[in-house]
Design a protein around this motif. Sequence first.
Motif, PDB file in Angstrom:
ATOM      1  N   THR A  59       0.059  28.088  10.371  1.00 11.86           N
ATOM      2  CA  THR A  59      -0.057  29.443  10.932  1.00 11.86           C
ATOM      3  C   THR A  59       0.318  30.526   9.926  1.00 11.86           C
ATOM      4  N   VAL A  64      -4.451  32.065   7.499  1.00  9.56           N
ATOM      5  CA  VAL A  64      -5.300  32.454   8.638  1.00  9.56           C
ATOM      6  C   VAL A  64      -6.330  33.497   8.185  1.00  9.56           C
ATOM      7  N   ALA A  91      -5.505  27.561  14.584  1.00  6.50           N
ATOM      8  CA  ALA A  91      -4.505  28.557  14.178  1.00  6.50           C
ATOM      9  C   ALA A  91      -4.371  29.649  15.233  1.00  6.50           C
ATOM     10  N   THR A  94      -2.288  28.506  18.117  1.00 11.58           N
ATOM     11  CA  THR A  94      -0.873  28.184  17.901  1.00 11.58           C
ATOM     12  C   THR A  94      -0.048  29.314  17.286  1.00 11.58           C
ATOM     13  N   LEU A  95      -0.688  30.210  16.533  1.00 12.37           N
ATOM     14  CA  LEU A  95       0.132  31.224  15.858  1.00 12.37           C
ATOM     15  C   LEU A  95       0.778  32.205  16.833  1.00 12.37           C
TER      16      LEU A  95
END
Length: 498
Positions: A59, A64, A91, A94-95
Amino acid sequence: MTTEEKLKKYQDWIFKCSAYQMALNIIVIDKQTVAPAAGASYRDERSAYLEGELFSLETDPEIVALLKDLQEDPEVDADNRRAIGLYYKKAQDTLCIPKAEFVAFKKLCAESFDAWILAKSKADYSLFAPYLEKMIESQKRLYGYRKSDKSIYDRMLDDFEPGMNQEKYDAFFAALKERLVPLIQKVTKAKQLREDFLTQNFPVEEQKKFMEGLLEYLHFDPSWGYQNESEHPFTSWTCENDCRTTTKYLENNVISAVLSTVHEVGHAYYEHNINPKYDGMILSEGVSSGMHESQSRLLENYLGRSMAFWSYHYPRLQKHFPKQLGEVSLEEFYQAINVAKPSLIRTEADELTYPMHVLIRYEIEKGLFNGSISTEGLNRTWNAKYKEYLGVDVPNDQVGILQDVHWSDGLFGYFPTYALGTAYAAQYVKSMRKDLDVDALLAENHFDTIMNWLKEHIHTYGFRYEAPELMKMVTGEEFNVNDFLDYIEEKYTELYQL
């Protein structure tokens, strides 16, 4: 920065991520096979830390941004474009999650597995219930960070099988019930087949000797594959040439370890046969669960329960167990390993009743996430559904709600892919039989020819294509559940002379 320079940075990042992933995979394999239980707390805390470091890598805002840039770069080739798109989606999913919460969740997963092992050994759901409740609440929180109009359970289903949701699974299971329930009823009323000889005492050491020959027949080569034992059979891998499987031996069930081995080898072959250029990438790690289960269920059922397979292996099995099987014919043995009857354990279930085991789990998961089912007294809910769908009384939690490992690791939404993958496999086998004399190959020890066909048509692509697209490429048709239903009706109508 040129496209070449951007791709170099991207590939260096993949290498770092794959190094962490390899370490974590090996830790999990070790945890579930040989690691001493007393060291669990120490290991769990540190493996959660490593998960957090991988989370930070995946992340990283700079990465990204790079992924977003590469997605739009016309000079990026099709393979990388597909992988970059998958990495970017991962990404984005989850980021938005605080790292501390992610690490806490991974630690909870490890602790939940420890609690599940203990609870199962004592057949006591109450020891696992608090962890399951925490697991569900944690998943709700983590999924809640994502910006989506979909329900949490729909998002979970889509994570394991892209494009699938409750509406599609409801239709799928309705189609299964419509034709399987009447067939189960007919089989139940039919003259029953003899199977008592399968549950005699079969010493485990002798089973292991038979297994050596079976693994050789399967071409499960020690140079890239390794088998161990665990409470719940599984497959894990670090790369194409390091695929680990486990099985579980039962003294009073000679066929259990055989079919679980064949099932897990199906998973291992998938990973081993993916194009080596995808090694360590999401195109290998990201294969959908339904696709993976299609290959393990294909080997386990469509091949491993066939007369042709056992025409080769049964004489060997008789040599290992002459007292138990010496007077039992191949035909009797074949019928016995395909007996259909309501039972308690999903992994031991026959092909006909197996989808009902999956349906029960699917309905419970839906209830857990829409609030209509509670973790409190969930063992009683489980038992009631087994009585309703399969007509069996669950004697204890060990063979009831605690039989599967999945929920201890937060794998909600995975179970339906077992049934879906089984149905996918019917269509693949239908196409394979147009090109190969599958029965002759099984009977004459040419299993490698079958695996080469699967490699060429399915395995090599990894997650380059999603399931619907690959299905069309392999079979020329859209997915159709009727191929599975036709297969199962034909098989059991003949077996039980309905």
